[in-house]
Design an enzyme around this catalytic site. Structure first.
Site: not given
Ligand code: NAD
Length: 375
Positions: A141, A228
């Site tokens: 999401k 959410y």
């Molecule tokens: P994050 O920044 O920690 O991780 C993102 C990942 O994408 C990293 O490994 C990064 O290296 C990679 N990436 C590749 N290309 C990139 C770019 N151009 N710029 C930035 N990062 C890049 O983010 P996250 O918190 O893990 O979120 C990722 C997804 O998960 C999002 O869509 C977020 O909304 C979702 N999320 C969901 C929940 C949940 O509870 N369901 C919780 C947190 C995040």
């Protein structure tokens, strides 16, 4: 805590057994059909995580706790993560991809599903590439940056004959299943008013963080957290909102929140007259849900984060097991795919599209100052 095991709870939730399955059309599980060839029977679903950031680490633990899914592959742009994840999770080299050679995953029989955990603005591209490679997809999401992108993703998965699910972990969580039941079955009468808000104080956020970049995030906290609140309104009432008014909150740190909103508040109107009021913000921490019905109320706080949730109703406190939310979600989705059954609409791509339509209406309402009709 109630003596309900995670395993038995998940089994029931995954099969759609129990309160939610008996609820009105919103959660109807009628549409199951056999579209695949049955090769997964009795096996675990092999999952590759695409994007190895913060949430992927949590999902990896969920995969370890999952009954029906297992981590067999990764897609990452970081050579260091290839090494550390390979060691930590025992992933064979042949199941490790980067963003360039990702499409070769088509030939890999050890990966059934790609779980897209990248920044929101990359969801569409990687969902479509995974589907084109004949892999099922779970996408985090919010589903994408726009409703149009969601439609393209749904169409691509349909064309490829693969299933598309949303990473909505709360659809499988017992406290949330309970508020769905209380609302949809009108246990305390018609719900008239919902207040659901989620915010985190993001002081100290790196100015280069993708959440502040509109192309990568699609927007501010409405996209990442507010979704959410929209979800809880929709699944407690079992209805789709018909109109919305909204207001941006004043920016406390305009130097950081240049491209996206820092906070936003909105009011959803539902066909039965219920109103849902929500705020999502990056300036302060809030995590609560409250529903007022004709003859009682139900509420939770914490309500939406990773929990543990604390809830109660007019009848007394909730008493549900604390579960691994990610494992429950993976099992809830994986079970259908393993059994070659179509995902119920409320956990499939269409659910993400519905939320994105509401998000777009909220932004339009805040930008124009007008009440926006949601079609
Ligand atoms: P994050 O920044 O920690 O991780 C993102 C990942 O994408 C990293 O490994 C990064 O290296 C990679 N990436 C590749 N290309 C990139 C770019 N151009 N710029 C930035 N990062 C890049 O983010 P996250 O918190 O893990 O979120 C990722 C997804 O998960 C999002 O869509 C977020 O909304 C979702 N999320 C969901 C929940 C949940 O509870 N369901 C919780 C947190 C995040």
């Amino acid at each position: 805590m109630k003596s309900v095991s995670r395993r038995s709870f998940v089994k029931n939730a995954g099969l759609g057994i129990g309160t939610v399955a008996m609820s009105p059309a919103f959660f109807s599980l009628e549409e199951m059909f056999s579209s695949m060839n049955g090769r997964y029977q009795g096996e675990k679903l092999n999952v590759a995580l695409c994007g190895l950031g913060r949430y992927a680490n949590i999902l990896a633990k969920g995969l370890q706790a999952s009954e029906f899914c297992q981590l067999t592959g990764i897609i990452t742009g970081s050579p260091e993560k290839e090494v550390s994840w390979k060691e930590k999770y025992g992933i064979p080299s042949k199941n490790i991809y980067n963003y360039e050679n990702f499409d070769e995953i088509r030939d890999n029989k050890d990966i059934d599903l790609v779980y897209v955990v990248l920044p929101n603005g990359m969801h569409k591209e990687f969902t479509i590439r995974a589907a084109t490679a004949s892999k099922h997809v779970i996408v985090e999401k919010p589903m994408a940056n726009t409703a149009e992108e969601c439609r393209e993703m749904i169409a691509a998965c349909k064309d490829a004959g693969v299933q598309l699910a949303l990473g909505y972990r709360l659809h499988y969580e017992p406290n949330h299943l309970e508020i769905m039941r209380l609302g949809q079955e009108k246990v305390f009468g018609q719900v008239r008013l919902i207040e659901a808000s989620l915010g985190f104080n993001m002081t100290g956020i790196d100015p280069g963080d993708w959440h502040l970049n509109k192309k990568l995030s699609g927007g501010g906290p409405l996209m990442n957290l507010g979704v959410y609140c929209i979800q809880s309104n929709r699944y407690v009432l079992g209805e789709e909102p018909v109109s919305v008014t909204a207001q941006f909150l004043p920016k406390i740190r305009p130097d950081l929140f240049v491209e996206v909103e820092e906070g936003i508040t909105w009011q959803l109107n539902f066909p039965n007259g219920a109103v849902g009021t929500s705020t999502t913000t990056s300036t302060s921490s809030v995590d609560r849900f409250y529903a007022a019905a004709d003859h009682g109320f139900f509420e939770m706080s914490p309500a939406i984060s990773y929990g543990p949730f604390i809830g109660r109703s007019s009848s007394g406190p909730f008493d549900f097991p604390v579960i691994n939310q990610q494992a429950a979600q993976l099992d809830g989705i994986g079970k259908y795919i393993l059994e070659n059954k179509k995902l119920p609409i409320h956990i499939a791509g269409e659910e993400g599209l519905k939320d994105m339509i509401v998000i777009e209406a909220i932004y339009k309402a805040a930008e124009t100052g007008r009440k926006i009709v949601i079609k």
